[in-house]
Write a protein that holds these residues in place. Structure first.
Motif, mmCIF file in Angstrom:
data_model
loop_
_atom_site.group_PDB
_atom_site.id
_atom_site.type_symbol
_atom_site.label_atom_id
_atom_site.label_comp_id
_atom_site.label_asym_id
_atom_site.label_seq_id
_atom_site.Cartn_x
_atom_site.Cartn_y
_atom_site.Cartn_z
ATOM 1 N N ASN A 24 -56.913 11.864 34.402
ATOM 2 C CA ASN A 24 -55.702 12.151 35.175
ATOM 3 C C ASN A 24 -55.195 13.554 34.831
ATOM 4 O O ASN A 24 -55.703 14.223 33.928
ATOM 5 C CB ASN A 24 -54.644 11.045 35.011
ATOM 6 C CG ASN A 24 -53.732 11.256 33.810
ATOM 7 O OD1 ASN A 24 -54.161 11.794 32.790
ATOM 8 N ND2 ASN A 24 -52.490 10.823 33.920
ATOM 9 N N ASP A 25 -54.207 13.974 35.597
ATOM 10 C CA ASP A 25 -53.725 15.359 35.477
ATOM 11 C C ASP A 25 -53.235 15.689 34.073
ATOM 12 O O ASP A 25 -53.573 16.724 33.508
ATOM 13 C CB ASP A 25 -52.618 15.637 36.524
ATOM 14 C CG ASP A 25 -51.650 14.468 36.699
ATOM 15 O OD1 ASP A 25 -51.618 13.579 35.818
ATOM 16 O OD2 ASP A 25 -50.925 14.446 37.706
ATOM 17 N N VAL A 26 -52.440 14.791 33.469
ATOM 18 C CA VAL A 26 -51.856 15.134 32.169
ATOM 19 C C VAL A 26 -52.944 15.166 31.090
ATOM 20 O O VAL A 26 -52.918 16.008 30.198
ATOM 21 C CB VAL A 26 -50.704 14.160 31.801
ATOM 22 C CG1 VAL A 26 -50.062 14.575 30.484
ATOM 23 C CG2 VAL A 26 -49.649 14.137 32.891
ATOM 24 N N VAL B 3 -48.902 22.857 26.062
ATOM 25 C CA VAL B 3 -47.926 21.934 25.485
ATOM 26 C C VAL B 3 -47.032 21.470 26.629
ATOM 27 O O VAL B 3 -46.934 22.135 27.657
ATOM 28 C CB VAL B 3 -47.074 22.612 24.391
ATOM 29 C CG1 VAL B 3 -47.946 23.002 23.213
ATOM 30 C CG2 VAL B 3 -46.336 23.818 24.940
ATOM 31 N N SER B 4 -46.398 20.320 26.436
ATOM 32 C CA SER B 4 -45.562 19.798 27.508
ATOM 33 C C SER B 4 -44.436 20.782 27.821
ATOM 34 O O SER B 4 -43.629 21.105 26.941
ATOM 35 C CB SER B 4 -44.948 18.459 27.096
ATOM 36 O OG SER B 4 -43.890 18.164 27.976
ATOM 37 N N ALA C 201 -39.384 13.609 29.098
ATOM 38 C CA ALA C 201 -40.673 13.149 29.628
ATOM 39 C C ALA C 201 -41.042 13.999 30.842
ATOM 40 O O ALA C 201 -40.179 14.605 31.488
ATOM 41 C CB ALA C 201 -40.575 11.677 29.993
ATOM 42 N N PHE C 202 -42.300 14.015 31.141
ATOM 43 C CA PHE C 202 -42.830 14.811 32.235
ATOM 44 C C PHE C 202 -42.426 14.194 33.574
ATOM 45 O O PHE C 202 -42.629 12.990 33.778
ATOM 46 C CB PHE C 202 -44.351 14.786 32.104
ATOM 47 C CG PHE C 202 -44.996 16.096 32.399
ATOM 48 C CD1 PHE C 202 -44.401 17.287 32.018
ATOM 49 C CD2 PHE C 202 -46.221 16.135 33.043
ATOM 50 C CE1 PHE C 202 -45.014 18.501 32.287
ATOM 51 C CE2 PHE C 202 -46.831 17.333 33.321
ATOM 52 C CZ PHE C 202 -46.229 18.522 32.943
ATOM 53 N N THR C 203 -41.891 15.000 34.485
ATOM 54 C CA THR C 203 -41.521 14.458 35.794
ATOM 55 C C THR C 203 -42.714 14.570 36.755
ATOM 56 O O THR C 203 -43.654 15.335 36.498
ATOM 57 C CB THR C 203 -40.362 15.270 36.401
ATOM 58 O OG1 THR C 203 -40.819 16.620 36.520
ATOM 59 C CG2 THR C 203 -39.123 15.196 35.517
ATOM 60 N N ASP C 204 -42.634 13.841 37.868
ATOM 61 C CA ASP C 204 -43.716 13.935 38.862
ATOM 62 C C ASP C 204 -43.814 15.359 39.429
ATOM 63 O O ASP C 204 -44.905 15.859 39.698
ATOM 64 C CB ASP C 204 -43.478 12.929 39.999
ATOM 65 C CG ASP C 204 -43.867 11.517 39.557
ATOM 66 O OD1 ASP C 204 -44.526 11.378 38.502
ATOM 67 O OD2 ASP C 204 -43.485 10.551 40.251
ATOM 68 N N ASP C 205 -42.640 16.016 39.591
ATOM 69 C CA ASP C 205 -42.666 17.394 40.107
ATOM 70 C C ASP C 205 -43.385 18.318 39.130
ATOM 71 O O ASP C 205 -44.203 19.165 39.529
ATOM 72 C CB ASP C 205 -41.233 17.914 40.318
ATOM 73 C CG ASP C 205 -40.629 17.317 41.581
ATOM 74 O OD1 ASP C 205 -41.413 16.746 42.377
ATOM 75 O OD2 ASP C 205 -39.400 17.404 41.750
ATOM 76 N N MET D 40 -48.095 21.497 37.497
ATOM 77 C CA MET D 40 -49.100 21.802 36.468
ATOM 78 C C MET D 40 -50.507 21.674 37.035
ATOM 79 O O MET D 40 -51.363 22.531 36.818
ATOM 80 C CB MET D 40 -48.926 20.869 35.262
ATOM 81 C CG MET D 40 -49.903 21.178 34.132
ATOM 82 S SD MET D 40 -49.593 20.199 32.659
ATOM 83 C CE MET D 40 -50.115 18.607 33.208
ATOM 84 N N ARG D 41 -50.757 20.602 37.776
ATOM 85 C CA ARG D 41 -52.141 20.441 38.259
ATOM 86 C C ARG D 41 -52.482 21.478 39.328
ATOM 87 O O ARG D 41 -53.635 21.901 39.429
ATOM 88 C CB ARG D 41 -52.412 19.006 38.699
ATOM 89 C CG ARG D 41 -51.674 18.535 39.901
ATOM 90 C CD ARG D 41 -51.871 17.038 40.048
ATOM 91 N NE ARG D 41 -51.343 16.546 41.275
ATOM 92 C CZ ARG D 41 -50.594 15.454 41.370
ATOM 93 N NH1 ARG D 41 -50.295 14.757 40.301
ATOM 94 N NH2 ARG D 41 -50.161 15.046 42.537
ATOM 95 N N ASP D 42 -51.476 21.919 40.090
ATOM 96 C CA ASP D 42 -51.749 22.982 41.060
ATOM 97 C C ASP D 42 -52.129 24.268 40.326
ATOM 98 O O ASP D 42 -53.049 24.982 40.723
ATOM 99 C CB ASP D 42 -50.517 23.248 41.945
ATOM 100 C CG ASP D 42 -50.303 22.104 42.939
ATOM 101 O OD1 ASP D 42 -51.212 21.239 43.049
ATOM 102 O OD2 ASP D 42 -49.223 22.054 43.571
ATOM 103 N N ARG D 43 -51.392 24.515 39.228
ATOM 104 C CA ARG D 43 -51.668 25.721 38.430
ATOM 105 C C ARG D 43 -53.094 25.701 37.882
ATOM 106 O O ARG D 43 -53.768 26.701 37.791
ATOM 107 C CB ARG D 43 -50.667 25.777 37.281
ATOM 108 C CG ARG D 43 -50.220 27.169 36.943
ATOM 109 C CD ARG D 43 -49.031 27.242 35.985
ATOM 110 N NE ARG D 43 -48.938 26.285 34.936
ATOM 111 C CZ ARG D 43 -48.029 25.313 34.876
ATOM 112 N NH1 ARG D 43 -47.140 25.183 35.851
ATOM 113 N NH2 ARG D 43 -48.000 24.464 33.869
#
Ligand SMILES: Cc1cc2nc3c(=O)[nH]c(=O)nc-3n(C[C@H](O)[C@H](O)[C@H](O)COP(=O)(O)OP(=O)(O)OC[C@H]3O[C@@H](n4cnc5c(N)ncnc54)[C@H](O)[C@@H]3O)c2cc1C
Length: 500
Positions: free
Chosen positions: A269-271, A279-280, A286-290, A295-298
């Motif tokens: 998965n992305d994370v 790093v987060s 906590a990591f939001t969906d946005d 991050m995954r687009d980057r």
């Protein structure tokens, strides 16, 4: 003089003073781990140099009723590291001095190793001998040990992914101090020609007793090796949505049932994939969906990214197979293809290429830094290769992560009939509240997936009792009866894997 003092004095006499270490620094280092339950300092650390010295240690432990805890290289990060299942045990560090590659048979494709031989060591030796054979590696620490990983039922990603399954023939010092050779090695008074090439010898298959147990200390193992193919080409597809996991699983299954694709599939998965590199950005929140999407687009990845590889005579010879994958995964129109050369420049996918190629690498260790404080533990359930069930388990686990403020981080390693879900719980171990939440998250998931009929295949030391409690009483009783037979005074890691 305590029993422990008397025991250690006897070992120092028999093995030499250098074989015993009780310094504060060593005690602290061997007690450290990354799990929520805290450090577990041992009473001392011993460094045997041979099976005979391991026997001497086990026999003395029986006389003095000392609990021993064997480690190979102690790189079981997230599952226990070097620490014993309880504080105060005496750690037997086999890796320090028993780290010889005893044999490599280039024609029959196997090596014979001692417990301190790491993936990196065997890889380097095979390279030095002309790279004709490759060892299946993990995507974890290159210093991880071949024997320790196999005994803990670890796995990699090539056709030789099943590390316990790739072992053949062991030498074990039992809890009684007796030496047992398994398989053809049991042939008395002779060097057994087939010890490390034949799995099905006369009588019961005893090797399995020493995986995830505490019945003996393994001092030598045969490990099968694969001929290194001239060319390795990987393929990668990203999918945009969390629920796409079901579709990916359905697409991977037929490719593995027929073994058309020789590697396992890594479905991260992305994370998990991006977390190795950064790093987060939202910590302490906590990591939001946005944030996830950004991050995954980057990184040019999806909610899920699936990776596999082909082996063959040349890159060109593998092109038609890669093309077939593009058609197969492209069917629903959701997948985006990432070719091998492009993937090699994306660190998270480079990890996959290294794993498919039998090259140890450190890239994935970045996951340990996702949150400060280095807390890291793994929840390792498996699911049948059924897209509906994969999504059901994903929903259950994702919700529990969110509930406890932990970021959902998972790699599904998919085979023909079964996928292991490597769930990472990354937390700040210096923050008592995060430790408590990581622990509660693990326990809640263990209970929730068990209600769906799903068990774990490997577990952090903190949770061995929990999982043995989930097994039927007859299983626990049989494990206890074997312990009584092979280690009647309970000197080897009592309580490990819930076996008293
Ligand atoms: C980012 C990351 C990625 C990872 N990826 C993978 C992966 O792809 N695959 C995977 O399998 N793991 C993975 N791991 C987990 C782990 O790091 C490895 O499995 C590691 O190789 C195991 O450590 P070791 O071999 O040093 O074992 P050790 O710590 O030496 O031993 C493991 C266990 O076996 C027992 N043991 C060891 N040697 C003996 C012996 N000789 N006799 C009796 N008992 C013994 C020990 O008591 C211990 O509990 C990963 C970890 C991290 C942090």
């Amino acid at each position: 003089m305590t029993q422990t003092d008397a025991f250690l004095a006897e070992i120092a006499d028999a093995l030499g003073a250098d074989a015993v270490n009780r310094s504060d620094e060593t005690i602290a280092r061997y007690g450290e781990n990354t799990m929520p339950g805290g450090d577990r300092p041992p009473a001392a650390v011993l460094y045997p140099g041979s099976a005979a010295e391991v026997q001497a240690i086990v026999r003395a432990a029986n006389r003095h009723r000392i609990a021993l805890y064997p480690i190979g290289t102690g790189n079981n990060i997230g599952l226990g590291s070097r620490s014993a299942n309880l504080a105060g045990f005496v750690v037997v560090d086999l890796g320090r001095r028993m780290n010889r590659i005893l044999d490599i048979d280039d024609r029959l494709g196997f090596a014979v190793v001692e417990p301190g031989v790491s993936y990196q060591m065997l890889h380097d030796e095979l390279a030095r001998r002309g790279d004709r054979l490759m060892v299946d590696v993990t995507s974890g620490p290159p210093q991880g040990g071949i024997i320790g990983n196999a005994l803990d039922k670890g796995a990699g990603y090539t056709p030789y992914f099943d590390h316990f399954g790739s072992t053949c023939g062991m030498e074990v010092v039992l809890g009684t101090g007796e030496v047992l050779r398994t398989g053809d090695g049991a042939l008395d008074g002779q060097d057994a020609a087939n010890w490390h090439v034949s799995k099905y010898s006369f009588g019961p298959i005893l090797d399995g007793l020493f995986a995830q147990s505490n019945y003996g200390i393994v001092t030598r193992v045969g490990i099968w090796l694969m001929p290194r193919p001239p060319a390795i080409r990987s393929f990668h597809f990203t999918y945009p949505d969390d629920a796409d996991l079901g579709e990916i699983v359905e697409l991977c299954r037929p490719l593995k049932l027929s073994n058309y694709v020789p590697t396992l599939f890594r479905v991260g998965n992305d994370v998990y994939l991006c977390g190795s590199e950064s790093v987060s950005p939202t910590y302490p929140h906590a990591f939001t969906d946005d944030a996830r999407r950004a991050m995954r687009d980057r990184h040019g990845l999806g909610s899920w990214t699936v990776s596999g590889a082909f082996y063959g005579a040349s890159d060109a010879a593998l092109e038609p197979q890669i093309e077939r994958m593009r058609v197969h995964f492209g069917r629903s129109g959701k997948a985006r293809y990432i070719p091998h050369d492009e993937a090699a420049a994306i660190p998270a996918l480079e990890v996959a290429i290294n794993a498919f190629s039998g090259h140890p690498s450190v890239g994935e260790l970045g996951l340990l830094k996702w949150r400060p404080g280095g807390g890291n533990t793994w929840f390792l359930p498996g699911t049948p290769m059924d897209g509906r069930i994969a999504n059901e388990v994903q929903d259950v686990c994702r919700q529990i992560y969110v509930q406890h403020g932990i970021d959902y981080m998972v790699m599904n390693v998919c085979g023909a009939r079964f996928a292991r879900g490597l769930h990472v719980l990354a937390f700040n171990r210096d923050d008592p509240d995060e430790r408590r939440r990581a622990d509660a998250c693990y326990r809640q998931m263990a209970e929730a997936v068990a209600r769906l009929g799903i068990f774990v295949g490997r577990a952090p030391l903190d949770y061995h009792d929990l999982h043995m409690g989930q097994a039927m009483p007859a299983f626990a009783q049989a494990c206890g009866a074997i312990k009584q037979a092979l280690d009647p005074n309970g000197v080897i890691a009592p309580g490990r894997y819930g076996i008293a």
